[in-house]
Design a protein around this motif. Structure first.
Motif, PDB file in Angstrom:
ATOM      1  N   SER A 120      95.154   8.453 -43.894  1.00 37.74           N
ATOM      2  CA  SER A 120      93.890   8.116 -44.159  1.00 37.74           C
ATOM      3  C   SER A 120      93.154   8.984 -45.195  1.00 37.74           C
ATOM      4  O   SER A 120      92.388   8.536 -46.208  1.00 37.74           O
ATOM      5  CB  SER A 120      93.153   8.170 -42.885  1.00 37.74           C
ATOM      6  OG  SER A 120      91.562   7.820 -43.125  1.00 37.74           O
ATOM      7  N   LYS A 121      93.521  10.311 -45.199  1.00 37.00           N
ATOM      8  CA  LYS A 121      92.911  11.276 -46.388  1.00 37.00           C
ATOM      9  C   LYS A 121      93.510  10.745 -47.747  1.00 37.00           C
ATOM     10  O   LYS A 121      92.769  11.134 -49.028  1.00 37.00           O
ATOM     11  CB  LYS A 121      93.642  12.641 -45.744  1.00 37.00           C
ATOM     12  CG  LYS A 121      92.946  13.569 -46.696  1.00 37.00           C
ATOM     13  CD  LYS A 121      92.899  15.115 -46.042  1.00 37.00           C
ATOM     14  CE  LYS A 121      94.471  15.544 -46.325  1.00 37.00           C
ATOM     15  NZ  LYS A 121      94.461  16.898 -45.818  1.00 37.00           N
TER      16      LYS A 121
ATOM     17  N   VAL B 150      93.837   7.818 -48.949  1.00 35.69           N
ATOM     18  CA  VAL B 150      93.167   6.796 -49.530  1.00 35.69           C
ATOM     19  C   VAL B 150      91.830   7.126 -49.466  1.00 35.69           C
ATOM     20  O   VAL B 150      91.116   6.531 -50.410  1.00 35.69           O
ATOM     21  CB  VAL B 150      93.462   5.550 -48.225  1.00 35.69           C
ATOM     22  CG1 VAL B 150      92.838   4.369 -48.678  1.00 35.69           C
ATOM     23  CG2 VAL B 150      95.054   5.025 -48.329  1.00 35.69           C
ATOM     24  N   SER B 151      91.231   7.768 -48.560  1.00 32.40           N
ATOM     25  CA  SER B 151      89.735   7.913 -48.270  1.00 32.40           C
ATOM     26  C   SER B 151      89.156   8.973 -48.673  1.00 32.40           C
ATOM     27  O   SER B 151      87.936   9.415 -48.714  1.00 32.40           O
ATOM     28  CB  SER B 151      89.255   7.194 -47.045  1.00 32.40           C
ATOM     29  OG  SER B 151      90.099   6.132 -46.874  1.00 32.40           O
TER      30      SER B 151
ATOM     31  N   LYS C 148      86.004  11.199 -44.905  1.00 30.48           N
ATOM     32  CA  LYS C 148      86.231   9.530 -44.397  1.00 30.48           C
ATOM     33  C   LYS C 148      87.257   9.525 -43.414  1.00 30.48           C
ATOM     34  O   LYS C 148      87.390   8.874 -42.334  1.00 30.48           O
ATOM     35  CB  LYS C 148      86.405   8.696 -45.379  1.00 30.48           C
ATOM     36  CG  LYS C 148      86.465   7.207 -45.112  1.00 30.48           C
ATOM     37  CD  LYS C 148      85.129   6.707 -44.840  1.00 30.48           C
ATOM     38  CE  LYS C 148      84.948   5.094 -44.427  1.00 30.48           C
ATOM     39  NZ  LYS C 148      85.686   4.067 -45.114  1.00 30.48           N
ATOM     40  N   ALA C 149      88.274  10.365 -43.540  1.00 33.26           N
ATOM     41  CA  ALA C 149      89.792  10.570 -42.932  1.00 33.26           C
ATOM     42  C   ALA C 149      89.258  11.009 -41.402  1.00 33.26           C
ATOM     43  O   ALA C 149      89.754  10.390 -40.480  1.00 33.26           O
ATOM     44  CB  ALA C 149      90.905  11.325 -43.566  1.00 33.26           C
TER      45      ALA C 149
ATOM     46  N   ASN D  33      87.624   8.301 -39.811  1.00 28.21           N
ATOM     47  CA  ASN D  33      88.678   7.332 -39.159  1.00 28.21           C
ATOM     48  C   ASN D  33      89.429   7.673 -38.078  1.00 28.21           C
ATOM     49  O   ASN D  33      89.693   6.888 -37.284  1.00 28.21           O
ATOM     50  CB  ASN D  33      89.536   6.829 -40.183  1.00 28.21           C
ATOM     51  CG  ASN D  33      88.736   6.272 -41.445  1.00 28.21           C
ATOM     52  OD1 ASN D  33      87.702   5.502 -41.305  1.00 28.21           O
ATOM     53  ND2 ASN D  33      89.192   6.054 -42.906  1.00 28.21           N
TER      54      ASN D  33
END
Length: 713
Positions: A573-574, A576-577, A581-582, A585
């Protein structure tokens, strides 16, 4: 409906708080609030008392402002003039953190500068920190590095009436430190230390680089330490006598009148009585939220379900009742709901464990329902079992609970027992030192150089058998020598880790089994409140989620799978975002998988901290990858005192105590019944249960723990 008798027992005066318009800046509101606190009226007198007494006991009722204001008064009164720190200890980390944040705001400074906090695995302080909130256990650990606590000019032991084991041991240590510093320390250099070292320390001091400890090693006189014991209990006698007749002063709290209502007859079912009383208040009393004290998550969820089932049967205008639970293992975002005001026209009913007695203050409470029961962990030295049992509260606890109804205005407390039963209650809760496993305490005292544990000046003597059993445990773990001294290196290494002795041993052994990376994760996950959150209304969904992480080898490996899965999700997630945000998520991922995000975050923080600890100690952090055999063998080599063998009837016999036990229903091995297991803890509710269980080979015990087990012919 329980028949209640009224008895207005509050004799505290009502104090007008005053109201201010919303447009007044927050800073001005804070200053007005501080001036309105009862303690503000006695600021000058308190500073005089502290100046005139090296030891002072302050009895201050809940709401007096003593915890937030006294450190600020002392700072402004010049008690940090020579660079000393005002340290304030709390029994609970949640209190240390929240109070530090509040005081930093009141002082108008960023947290971590003038005002900071330090709790296990989380230190928000700096070289400029002068008001430091911390847990009592953390200050004990600081004494390992600085036996005279030289950087502190004042130490305040807050909530001393709670009598946690760390508070009691800390008071014994501070008594010695305070006496030594009042007399002034003699030259602490050993005779065989060279003049060259003394000259080197002198040169460092002249360059302004000499630490406090080094100054005192040169034989400088230690400055006196001011010691303040703060208690909400009106009985300060035990503390005063312990400190040789120390002066005690009383600070009036802000407490509005609280009507006490008792039942005419004892209640046979306090859960049913509590449920009826909730509806009695809701239907018959004016506006105001209700706080109900219960003993644990099971009772809370049971009453929550029953209230929600009965609400639709009320007239539509009477259905505006919002049920909000709060207990330790509840995810933090759900805990925060208790602090939010109810929607207009609604009344909140908060179902709480004793977390709401002193740790948190919930606004809006006007009615308290107190069944008079509490769940406590006790320790049986003869069996090593730590049963969770439900007992009657003490008078002190009952008073704390009723006080919650009178914080913002007149209130009512419904005690679900007759008035004469109140007078039969014990004055205060049994001190934790008389009902807990002492192995961690003894390890700490040994590390502080206190070898005569029985002769240590405890506030109240612990059970002699508990001391002996704890010493035996430390000996079997290899922490103590035959002469009951700390062993080298294992005992010293174990004392350096801020963990339960068995967990410390597991990390040390894991470096030899090449699975320290995995054991760090397991220990971090075992060190937090329940990782899995299973709401009653979604039981099947939560069980399905758990199965996706389950290991057929047991719970320790299941916890490892959860942690690895969360880390993998977070890292993806980190990428990508981004980091922020990670994190968001990950919280969503936790919710979907019925994982307590607050506990997982805490486990990640602990993992990071103890990894640094073991690296500083020189232990090799290696991984066993996907081969779980080394990890299971390592668990057997560390948790060998917590082994159990299956019996013909399917139950288990705990090998060290001989007790008959069962695998807890929450375990992934509950239905599998392996031949031999190790477990993390043994608890007694309605039966003896072992929790956090992993399958091992019985033959490993004699191989890996020959000091405890021998193969029978």
């Amino acid at each position: 409906m329980p028949s209640m008798a009224s008895s207005n027992s509050s004799d505290a005066a009502k104090i007008n708080q005053g109201t201010k318009s919303d447009f007044i800046p927050r800073r001005q509101k804070i200053e007005q609030h501080r001036k309105n606190l009862p303690i503000a009226a006695v600021e000058k007198r308190l500073l005089e008392e502290v100046s005139n007494n090296d030891v002072l006991i302050i009895v201050g009722e809940t709401g007096s402002g003593k915890t937030t204001q006294l450190p600020q008064y002392l700072f402004n009164g010049g008690f940090c003039r020579n660079g000393g720190i005002i340290g304030i200890t709390q029994p609970r980390r949640v209190a240390a953190v929240t109070v530090a944040k509040r005081v930093a705001e009141e002082c108008g400074v960023p947290l971590g500068q003038k005002v900071g906090y330090a709790v296990r695995f989380d230190d928000v302080t700096s070289s400029s920190t002068r008001i430091k909130y911390m847990t009592d256990g953390l200050l004990l650990r600081e004494a390992l590095l600085d036996p005279y606590l030289t950087k502190y000019s004042v130490i305040i032991v807050d909530e001393a009436h709670e009598r946690t084991v760390h508070t009691d041991v800390l008071l014994g240590l501070l008594k010695t430190v305070q006496k030594t510093r009042s007399q002034g320390a003699s030259d602490m250099l050993n005779n065989d230390h060279s003049k060259a070292e003394n000259s080197m320390l002198l040169a460092k001091e002249n360059d302004g680089q000499c630490t406090n400890v080094e100054k005192h090693r040169r034989g400088k006189k230690l400055s006196p330490l001011k010691l303040i014991i703060m208690s909400a209990s009106l009985d300060a006698k035990i503390f005063s006598e312990y400190f040789g007749g120390a002066r005690a002063v009383h600070v009036q709290g802000r407490q509005y009148p609280v009507d006490m209502l008792y039942t005419y007859q004892p209640e046979t079912d306090y859960i049913d009585a509590a449920l009826i009383t909730i509806f009695q208040i809701h239907l018959e009393e004016g506006p105001g939220d209700i706080l109900v004290f219960l003993t644990g998550q099971e009772e809370i969820e049971s009453i929550q379900r029953l209230v929600q089932e009965r609400l639709p049967k009320l007239p539509e205008s009477k259905r505006k009742l919002l049920v909000i639970p709060i207990f330790a293992s509840l995810p933090s975002e759900k805990q925060m709901k208790v602090f939010m005001p109810a929607p207009i026209g609604f009344r909140k009913v908060i179902l709480a464990t004793n977390i709401a007695e002193t740790s948190v203050t919930i606004p809006g409470i006007k009615y308290v329902v107190d069944p008079g029961m509490v769940k406590v962990r006790t320790y049986d030295a003869s069996t090593g079992i730590e049963p969770l049992i439900i007992v009657k509260t003490s008078k002190a606890q009952a008073l704390q609970r009723s006080g919650r109804a009178g914080r913002e205005g007149p209130g009512k407390c419904y005690r679900l027992y007759p008035e004469n039963e109140f007078y039969k209650l014990k004055d205060s809760t049994t001190p934790e030192i008389k009902r807990c496993n002492l192995s961690n305490v003894i390890l700490q005292l040994k590390a502080l150089g206190i070898d005569d544990i029985v002769g240590f000046d405890f506030l109240e003597e612990p059970d002699r058998m508990a001391i002996i059993k704890s010493m035996e445990l430390l000996f079997l773990l290899g922490a103590l020598t035959d002469e009951s001294k700390l062993s080298d290196p294992v005992g010293h290494q174990m004392a350096r880790l801020p963990l339960d002795p068995i967990y410390s041993k597991a990390l040390i052994v894991a470096s030899q089994f090449n699975c320290l990376e995995e054991m760090l994760i397991v220990v971090a996950m075992l060190s937090v409140e329940s990782i899995f959150y299973a709401p009653r209304e979604k039981l099947e969904e939560s069980r399905t989620a758990l199965r996706s992480f389950s290991s057929p080898e047991g719970d320790h490996l299941t916890l490892l799978n959860v942690y690895r899965a969360s880390e993998e999700f977070f890292e993806k997630s980190k990428l990508v975002s981004g980091n922020e945000k990670a994190e968001k998520n990950l919280r969503k991922w936790c919710k979907e998988n019925f994982i307590n995000s607050r506990s997982l975050k805490h486990a990640r923080d602990i993992h990071s901290q103890i990894r640094k600890n073991v690296e500083q100690m020189g232990l090799r952090v290696t991984s066993c990858g996907d081969d779980m055999l080394p990890l299971r063998r390592c668990l057997a080599a560390s948790f060998f005192l917590n082994a159990a063998l299956k019996q013909p009837d399917g139950t288990y016999r705990a090998l060290s105590s001989g007790l008959m036990v069962q695998i807890h229903p929450s375990s992934v091995l509950f239905r599998m019944k392996p031949e031999c297991i190790i477990f993390d803890e043994l608890v007694r509710t309605n039966q003896n249960y072992v929790r956090n269980v992993t399958r091992i080979d019985f033959l490993w015990l004699a191989e890996l723990a020959p000091q405890c087990y021998a193969l029978q012919e």
